[in-house]
Scaffold this motif. Structure first.
Motif, PDB file in Angstrom:
ATOM      1  N   ILE A 262     145.812  -6.161 110.850  1.00 13.30           N
ATOM      2  CA  ILE A 262     145.969  -5.773 109.449  1.00 13.30           C
ATOM      3  C   ILE A 262     147.110  -6.514 108.771  1.00 13.30           C
ATOM      4  O   ILE A 262     147.059  -6.785 107.560  1.00 13.30           O
ATOM      5  CB  ILE A 262     146.181  -4.250 109.339  1.00 13.30           C
ATOM      6  CG1 ILE A 262     145.049  -3.499 110.043  1.00 13.30           C
ATOM      7  CG2 ILE A 262     146.273  -3.806 107.881  1.00 13.30           C
ATOM      8  CD1 ILE A 262     143.675  -3.843 109.521  1.00 13.30           C
ATOM      9  N   GLY A 263     148.155  -6.840 109.495  1.00 16.17           N
ATOM     10  CA  GLY A 263     149.302  -7.501 108.875  1.00 16.17           C
ATOM     11  C   GLY A 263     150.148  -8.218 109.896  1.00 16.17           C
ATOM     12  O   GLY A 263     149.870  -8.198 111.112  1.00 16.17           O
ATOM     13  N   TRP A 264     151.203  -8.834 109.395  1.00 17.22           N
ATOM     14  CA  TRP A 264     152.077  -9.659 110.237  1.00 17.22           C
ATOM     15  C   TRP A 264     152.640  -8.870 111.413  1.00 17.22           C
ATOM     16  O   TRP A 264     152.673  -9.344 112.552  1.00 17.22           O
ATOM     17  CB  TRP A 264     153.208 -10.230 109.383  1.00 17.22           C
ATOM     18  CG  TRP A 264     154.144 -11.115 110.135  1.00 17.22           C
ATOM     19  CD1 TRP A 264     155.406 -10.826 110.555  1.00 17.22           C
ATOM     20  CD2 TRP A 264     153.888 -12.454 110.565  1.00 17.22           C
ATOM     21  NE1 TRP A 264     155.961 -11.884 111.225  1.00 17.22           N
ATOM     22  CE2 TRP A 264     155.044 -12.910 111.245  1.00 17.22           C
ATOM     23  CE3 TRP A 264     152.794 -13.314 110.440  1.00 17.22           C
ATOM     24  CZ2 TRP A 264     155.133 -14.184 111.792  1.00 17.22           C
ATOM     25  CZ3 TRP A 264     152.886 -14.582 111.001  1.00 17.22           C
ATOM     26  CH2 TRP A 264     154.052 -15.003 111.664  1.00 17.22           C
ATOM     27  N   THR A 265     153.092  -7.653 111.153  1.00 19.64           N
ATOM     28  CA  THR A 265     153.700  -6.818 112.185  1.00 19.64           C
ATOM     29  C   THR A 265     152.836  -5.596 112.431  1.00 19.64           C
ATOM     30  O   THR A 265     152.587  -4.807 111.517  1.00 19.64           O
ATOM     31  CB  THR A 265     155.104  -6.347 111.774  1.00 19.64           C
ATOM     32  OG1 THR A 265     155.934  -7.481 111.504  1.00 19.64           O
ATOM     33  CG2 THR A 265     155.744  -5.512 112.868  1.00 19.64           C
TER      34      THR A 265
ATOM     35  N   TYR B   7     159.006   0.423 109.505  1.00 19.55           N
ATOM     36  CA  TYR B   7     157.610   0.355 109.061  1.00 19.55           C
ATOM     37  C   TYR B   7     156.942  -0.882 109.668  1.00 19.55           C
ATOM     38  O   TYR B   7     157.592  -1.872 110.008  1.00 19.55           O
ATOM     39  CB  TYR B   7     157.521   0.329 107.534  1.00 19.55           C
ATOM     40  CG  TYR B   7     158.070  -0.920 106.885  1.00 19.55           C
ATOM     41  CD1 TYR B   7     157.299  -2.081 106.773  1.00 19.55           C
ATOM     42  CD2 TYR B   7     159.367  -0.960 106.386  1.00 19.55           C
ATOM     43  CE1 TYR B   7     157.803  -3.229 106.206  1.00 19.55           C
ATOM     44  CE2 TYR B   7     159.880  -2.112 105.806  1.00 19.55           C
ATOM     45  CZ  TYR B   7     159.093  -3.241 105.718  1.00 19.55           C
ATOM     46  OH  TYR B   7     159.592  -4.386 105.156  1.00 19.55           O
ATOM     47  N   ALA B   8     155.624  -0.809 109.771  1.00 18.80           N
ATOM     48  CA  ALA B   8     154.828  -1.920 110.291  1.00 18.80           C
ATOM     49  C   ALA B   8     153.937  -2.471 109.182  1.00 18.80           C
ATOM     50  O   ALA B   8     153.953  -2.008 108.055  1.00 18.80           O
ATOM     51  CB  ALA B   8     153.997  -1.462 111.483  1.00 18.80           C
ATOM     52  N   VAL B   9     153.167  -3.470 109.492  1.00 18.10           N
ATOM     53  CA  VAL B   9     152.189  -4.204 108.692  1.00 18.10           C
ATOM     54  C   VAL B   9     152.907  -5.237 107.819  1.00 18.10           C
ATOM     55  O   VAL B   9     153.197  -6.336 108.275  1.00 18.10           O
ATOM     56  CB  VAL B   9     151.260  -3.286 107.866  1.00 18.10           C
ATOM     57  CG1 VAL B   9     150.161  -4.125 107.200  1.00 18.10           C
ATOM     58  CG2 VAL B   9     150.605  -2.231 108.772  1.00 18.10           C
ATOM     59  N   GLU B  10     153.226  -4.908 106.556  1.00 22.94           N
ATOM     60  CA  GLU B  10     153.877  -5.853 105.643  1.00 22.94           C
ATOM     61  C   GLU B  10     154.730  -5.069 104.650  1.00 22.94           C
ATOM     62  O   GLU B  10     154.536  -3.856 104.462  1.00 22.94           O
ATOM     63  CB  GLU B  10     152.833  -6.664 104.853  1.00 22.94           C
ATOM     64  CG  GLU B  10     151.811  -7.409 105.678  1.00 22.94           C
ATOM     65  CD  GLU B  10     152.104  -8.886 105.814  1.00 22.94           C
ATOM     66  OE1 GLU B  10     153.048  -9.375 105.168  1.00 22.94           O
ATOM     67  OE2 GLU B  10     151.362  -9.569 106.557  1.00 22.94           O
TER      68      GLU B  10
ATOM     69  N   PRO C 227     144.578  -5.987 103.632  1.00 24.71           N
ATOM     70  CA  PRO C 227     145.541  -6.593 102.725  1.00 24.71           C
ATOM     71  C   PRO C 227     145.339  -8.117 102.632  1.00 24.71           C
ATOM     72  O   PRO C 227     144.977  -8.747 103.636  1.00 24.71           O
ATOM     73  CB  PRO C 227     146.893  -6.281 103.375  1.00 24.71           C
ATOM     74  CG  PRO C 227     146.638  -5.212 104.386  1.00 24.71           C
ATOM     75  CD  PRO C 227     145.243  -5.430 104.840  1.00 24.71           C
ATOM     76  N   PRO C 228     145.596  -8.687 101.449  1.00 23.73           N
ATOM     77  CA  PRO C 228     145.480 -10.137 101.315  1.00 23.73           C
ATOM     78  C   PRO C 228     146.711 -10.822 101.903  1.00 23.73           C
ATOM     79  O   PRO C 228     147.681 -11.132 101.212  1.00 23.73           O
ATOM     80  CB  PRO C 228     145.373 -10.329  99.795  1.00 23.73           C
ATOM     81  CG  PRO C 228     146.127  -9.177  99.219  1.00 23.73           C
ATOM     82  CD  PRO C 228     145.907  -8.034 100.167  1.00 23.73           C
TER      83      PRO C 228
ATOM     84  N   HIS D 221     153.035 -11.521  99.998  1.00 20.84           N
ATOM     85  CA  HIS D 221     151.649 -11.160  99.727  1.00 20.84           C
ATOM     86  C   HIS D 221     151.341  -9.834 100.389  1.00 20.84           C
ATOM     87  O   HIS D 221     152.234  -9.174 100.903  1.00 20.84           O
ATOM     88  CB  HIS D 221     150.693 -12.255 100.194  1.00 20.84           C
ATOM     89  CG  HIS D 221     151.049 -12.882 101.509  1.00 20.84           C
ATOM     90  ND1 HIS D 221     150.987 -12.215 102.705  1.00 20.84           N
ATOM     91  CD2 HIS D 221     151.504 -14.130 101.804  1.00 20.84           C
ATOM     92  CE1 HIS D 221     151.349 -13.024 103.694  1.00 20.84           C
ATOM     93  NE2 HIS D 221     151.681 -14.189 103.173  1.00 20.84           N
ATOM     94  N   ALA D 222     150.070  -9.426 100.354  1.00 18.05           N
ATOM     95  CA  ALA D 222     149.566  -8.174 100.930  1.00 18.05           C
ATOM     96  C   ALA D 222     149.504  -7.046  99.907  1.00 18.05           C
ATOM     97  O   ALA D 222     149.415  -5.876 100.279  1.00 18.05           O
ATOM     98  CB  ALA D 222     150.352  -7.719 102.160  1.00 18.05           C
ATOM     99  N   GLY D 223     149.504  -7.380  98.611  1.00 16.14           N
ATOM    100  CA  GLY D 223     149.388  -6.365  97.573  1.00 16.14           C
ATOM    101  C   GLY D 223     148.075  -6.469  96.801  1.00 16.14           C
ATOM    102  O   GLY D 223     147.174  -7.227  97.151  1.00 16.14           O
TER     103      GLY D 223
END
Length: 364
Positions: A102-105, A263-266, A80-81, A347-349
């Motif tokens: 992969i992401g913030w969380t 949920y995790a990541v973003e 993810p961006p 972000h992340a899309g």
């Protein structure tokens, strides 16, 4: 917009490492290869402005502005961006499939905790994770600067978190210039957290953001002029941002009833962990409620899709990503409940605004 791992920020690092005789971890970038081969640069400076997408540059600046005049090409971010994935890719030279940030969380199965990796705190909580520096302890990687140093090259990160710690952009650029003027060859990675930080607070299109980008343009032009003639300045970004259109999962109790944990990541690329026996039920209710705003795929499908890039998959990734991944359409962004929806810019899309970042080149 899909990521392009042949025209990506990680390819910059591959080119820099190959130029210094190291085996690149990804394909090198032909544009960067050509720049590095045209003359001997005693100092190579890679400056990253967090969140400074091509779209934001073109929205904020006139065509004759320094950053647009020197826009050499448009690059792809990773997927993810998002800062966690993209900055880790830039610093490590690895694609997200390889490094696992992969992401913030991220859910860390060995701790049974959702952890905000950069700050080592529990998700939506002020408490620290049960393991010090959990991200680097469980998902370690080496930086390209450390690999260059191992070959006897003066390579450092200069930032608020770097090998050379600075406070603010002015102090950072002064430290970069001083190092470039010192004897010997140098590779410098410099990082600034704006405009991302301000966009999170007030949105991607706010007039104050446009003013900040114009300030960054003026500062970058002055910075380039102060660098010595044998320095090459490369400026890029990790991702862009969009203004969130929030979807509150608290409005969908039938979805929450299927979930083991938040949920995790973003919020725009979300990993769901589902109670035993309820995978079909979750898919049914999520699709019925949110298929107009999110694409749902199994984690296995996601990992096989190539979105996280080529390379050997980090062995912890499947367990860290749970059962399903939901990817936002448009500007949609999940939040567990309204009090957690504090970011305006996100972000992340998959949008071009998030995925397309600049390669700006300044040389004398």
């Amino acid at each position: 917009m899909l990521p392009d791992y042949t025209n990506c920020i990680t390819n910059i690092i591959a080119s820099i490492e190959a130029h210094h005789g190291l085996a690149p971890l990804q394909q090198t970038h032909p544009v960067v290869d050509a720049l590095l081969g045209e003359k001997h640069y005693r100092s190579i400076v890679l400056l990253l402005y967090d969140g400074l997408s091509v779209a934001t540059l073109k929205e904020a600046l006139p065509e004759d502005a320094f950053l647009l005049r020197h826009l050499h090409t448009t690059l792809s971010s990773v997927y993810p961006p998002t800062t966690t994935a993209a900055v880790t890719s830039l610093k490590s030279g690895l694609n997200p499939i390889q490094h696992g940030w992969i992401g913030w969380t991220m859910h860390l199965p060995s701790l049974d905790q959702n952890v905000d990796l950069f700050i080592n705190r529990l998700q939506n909580d002020s408490q620290f994770a049960s393991l010090d520096n959990a991200g680097m302890s469980l998902l370690p990687y080496t930086t390209f600067t450390s690999r260059l140093r191992a070959q006897g090259i003066d390579a450092v990160e200069i930032s608020s978190y770097g090998d050379v710690v600075t406070s603010g952009r002015g102090e950072m650029t002064e430290a970069v210039i001083a190092r470039c003027l010192s004897p010997g060859a140098h590779v410098i990675y410099a990082y600034d957290g704006n405009p991302d930080a301000l966009m999170h607070e007030i949105g991607a299109h706010h007039p104050d953001v446009m003013t900040l980008v114009r300030t960054l343009n003026q500062e970058a032009e002055a910075f380039a002029q102060w660098l010595p003639e044998d320095a090459l300045l490369l400026i890029t970004a990790d991702h862009g941002l969009v203004d969130a259109e929030y979807v509150m999962l608290s409005d969908y109790p039938e979805i929450l009833d299927c979930m083991v944990r938040p949920y995790a990541v973003e919020g725009r690329t979300a990993a769901f962990f589902i109670k035993p026996g309820l995978r079909d039920r979750f898919k049914e209710v999520f699709t019925a409620a949110l298929s107009d705003r999110f694409t749902l795929m199994t984690t296995s499908e996601f990992l096989a899709s190539g979105l996280l890039g080529p390379g050997v998959m980090h062995p912890s990734l499947p367990a860290m990503l749970g059962d399903f991944i939901a990817i936002a359409k448009g500007n949609a962004c999940l939040s567990m409940k309204p009090e957690y929806a504090g970011l305006v810019g996100v972000h992340a899309g998959f949008t071009e605004r998030e995925m397309q970042v600049p390669l700006i080149v300044a040389k004398r």
